[in-house]
Design a protein around this motif. Sequence first.
Motif, PDB file in Angstrom:
ATOM      1  N   ALA A  59       3.927   4.494   0.752  1.00  0.00           N
ATOM      2  CA  ALA A  59       3.736   3.065   0.926  1.00  0.00           C
ATOM      3  C   ALA A  59       2.888   2.808   2.164  1.00  0.00           C
ATOM      4  O   ALA A  59       3.141   3.356   3.214  1.00  0.00           O
ATOM      5  N   GLY A  60       1.859   1.989   2.025  1.00  0.00           N
ATOM      6  CA  GLY A  60       1.059   1.618   3.179  1.00  0.00           C
ATOM      7  C   GLY A  60      -0.395   1.987   3.021  1.00  0.00           C
ATOM      8  O   GLY A  60      -0.768   2.753   2.146  1.00  0.00           O
ATOM      9  N   PRO A  61      -1.209   1.425   3.888  1.00  0.00           N
ATOM     10  CA  PRO A  61      -2.658   1.654   3.808  1.00  0.00           C
ATOM     11  C   PRO A  61      -3.062   3.031   4.326  1.00  0.00           C
ATOM     12  O   PRO A  61      -2.413   3.575   5.215  1.00  0.00           O
ATOM     13  N   THR A  62      -4.128   3.569   3.773  1.00  0.00           N
ATOM     14  CA  THR A  62      -4.673   4.842   4.242  1.00  0.00           C
ATOM     15  C   THR A  62      -5.580   4.577   5.437  1.00  0.00           C
ATOM     16  O   THR A  62      -5.842   3.423   5.788  1.00  0.00           O
ATOM     17  N   CYS A  63      -6.093   5.635   6.027  1.00  0.00           N
ATOM     18  CA  CYS A  63      -6.999   5.491   7.164  1.00  0.00           C
ATOM     19  C   CYS A  63      -8.257   4.712   6.769  1.00  0.00           C
ATOM     20  O   CYS A  63      -8.736   3.865   7.519  1.00  0.00           O
ATOM     21  N   THR A  64      -8.774   4.980   5.583  1.00  0.00           N
ATOM     22  CA  THR A  64      -9.953   4.279   5.096  1.00  0.00           C
ATOM     23  C   THR A  64      -9.647   2.800   4.879  1.00  0.00           C
ATOM     24  O   THR A  64     -10.453   1.933   5.232  1.00  0.00           O
ATOM     25  N   ASP A  65      -8.479   2.515   4.328  1.00  0.00           N
ATOM     26  CA  ASP A  65      -8.071   1.120   4.129  1.00  0.00           C
ATOM     27  C   ASP A  65      -7.983   0.389   5.460  1.00  0.00           C
ATOM     28  O   ASP A  65      -8.402  -0.763   5.583  1.00  0.00           O
ATOM     29  N   ARG A  66      -7.414   1.065   6.458  1.00  0.00           N
ATOM     30  CA  ARG A  66      -7.290   0.448   7.781  1.00  0.00           C
ATOM     31  C   ARG A  66      -8.663   0.174   8.386  1.00  0.00           C
ATOM     32  O   ARG A  66      -8.879  -0.864   9.015  1.00  0.00           O
ATOM     33  N   ALA A  67      -9.617   1.102   8.193  1.00  0.00           N
ATOM     34  CA  ALA A  67     -10.970   0.891   8.706  1.00  0.00           C
ATOM     35  C   ALA A  67     -11.620  -0.305   8.011  1.00  0.00           C
ATOM     36  O   ALA A  67     -12.327  -1.090   8.647  1.00  0.00           O
ATOM     37  N   ASP A  68     -11.369  -0.447   6.709  1.00  0.00           N
ATOM     38  CA  ASP A  68     -11.892  -1.591   5.968  1.00  0.00           C
ATOM     39  C   ASP A  68     -11.294  -2.901   6.484  1.00  0.00           C
ATOM     40  O   ASP A  68     -11.995  -3.900   6.629  1.00  0.00           O
ATOM     41  N   GLU A  69      -9.973  -2.892   6.746  1.00  0.00           N
ATOM     42  CA  GLU A  69      -9.298  -4.083   7.266  1.00  0.00           C
ATOM     43  C   GLU A  69      -9.894  -4.506   8.602  1.00  0.00           C
ATOM     44  O   GLU A  69     -10.022  -5.694   8.885  1.00  0.00           O
ATOM     45  N   LYS A  70     -10.254  -3.525   9.414  1.00  0.00           N
ATOM     46  CA  LYS A  70     -10.817  -3.807  10.733  1.00  0.00           C
ATOM     47  C   LYS A  70     -12.309  -4.109  10.655  1.00  0.00           C
ATOM     48  O   LYS A  70     -12.937  -4.390  11.676  1.00  0.00           O
ATOM     49  N   LYS A  71     -12.882  -3.999   9.442  1.00  0.00           N
ATOM     50  CA  LYS A  71     -14.308  -4.257   9.205  1.00  0.00           C
ATOM     51  C   LYS A  71     -15.190  -3.376  10.096  1.00  0.00           C
ATOM     52  O   LYS A  71     -16.166  -3.835  10.686  1.00  0.00           O
ATOM     53  N   LEU A  72     -14.819  -2.094  10.174  1.00  0.00           N
ATOM     54  CA  LEU A  72     -15.578  -1.136  10.970  1.00  0.00           C
ATOM     55  C   LEU A  72     -16.719  -0.552  10.138  1.00  0.00           C
ATOM     56  O   LEU A  72     -16.570  -0.348   8.929  1.00  0.00           O
ATOM     57  N   HIS A  73     -17.830  -0.262  10.800  1.00  0.00           N
ATOM     58  CA  HIS A  73     -18.988   0.322  10.129  1.00  0.00           C
ATOM     59  C   HIS A  73     -19.616   1.382  11.025  1.00  0.00           C
ATOM     60  O   HIS A  73     -19.420   1.382  12.233  1.00  0.00           O
ATOM     61  N   GLY A  74     -20.354   2.285  10.396  1.00  0.00           N
ATOM     62  CA  GLY A  74     -21.115   3.289  11.128  1.00  0.00           C
ATOM     63  C   GLY A  74     -20.255   4.240  11.933  1.00  0.00           C
ATOM     64  O   GLY A  74     -19.213   4.721  11.489  1.00  0.00           O
ATOM     65  N   ALA A  75     -20.703   4.509  13.162  1.00  0.00           N
ATOM     66  CA  ALA A  75     -20.046   5.478  14.029  1.00  0.00           C
ATOM     67  C   ALA A  75     -18.626   5.051  14.390  1.00  0.00           C
ATOM     68  O   ALA A  75     -17.722   5.887  14.483  1.00  0.00           O
ATOM     69  N   ALA A  76     -18.416   3.758  14.583  1.00  0.00           N
ATOM     70  CA  ALA A  76     -17.077   3.273  14.922  1.00  0.00           C
ATOM     71  C   ALA A  76     -16.110   3.558  13.782  1.00  0.00           C
ATOM     72  O   ALA A  76     -14.963   3.966  14.009  1.00  0.00           O
ATOM     73  N   ARG A  77     -16.551   3.349  12.537  1.00  0.00           N
ATOM     74  CA  ARG A  77     -15.718   3.615  11.362  1.00  0.00           C
ATOM     75  C   ARG A  77     -15.386   5.105  11.269  1.00  0.00           C
ATOM     76  O   ARG A  77     -14.244   5.492  11.068  1.00  0.00           O
ATOM     77  N   ASN A  78     -16.419   5.937  11.403  1.00  0.00           N
ATOM     78  CA  ASN A  78     -16.228   7.388  11.316  1.00  0.00           C
ATOM     79  C   ASN A  78     -15.278   7.888  12.398  1.00  0.00           C
ATOM     80  O   ASN A  78     -14.400   8.713  12.138  1.00  0.00           O
ATOM     81  N   SER A  79     -15.437   7.376  13.607  1.00  0.00           N
ATOM     82  CA  SER A  79     -14.578   7.778  14.712  1.00  0.00           C
ATOM     83  C   SER A  79     -13.131   7.347  14.460  1.00  0.00           C
ATOM     84  O   SER A  79     -12.197   8.124  14.681  1.00  0.00           O
TER      85      SER A  79
END
Length: 83
Positions: free
Chosen positions: A20-40
Motif C-alpha cells: 500500500a502506498g506510492p512508489t518512488c516514481t509516484d512520489r517524484a511525480d507528486e512533487k512534479k520533479l524533472h530532470g536531475a532533481a527527479r533522478n536524484s
Amino acid sequence: MSKLIAAACLSLFVTGALAAGPTCTDRADEKKLHGAARNSFIKKCEKDNAGTCETMAVEKKLHGAAKNSFVKKCMKDTPAKAN
C-alpha cells in the motif's frame, strides 16, 4: 505446524502493508520533479528502500538467490517513505 501458519500469516500482513502506498516514481511525480532533481530523488528513495528490504532479508535469515529475489521484489513493492 502452528509456527509455519503464524509465519505465513505474518508475511501476508507485512507484504500487504508494504504494497500500500506510492512508489518512488509516484512520489517524484507528486512533487512534479524533472530532470536531475527527479533522478536524484528517485535514486535516494530507492537507496532508502533497499536498506529497509536488506534489513528484512537479514531478519528472515535469507541468503544467496533467495535474498536477492526477496530484496528485488521488496523494492518493487515497498512504498516510498514520506520526506
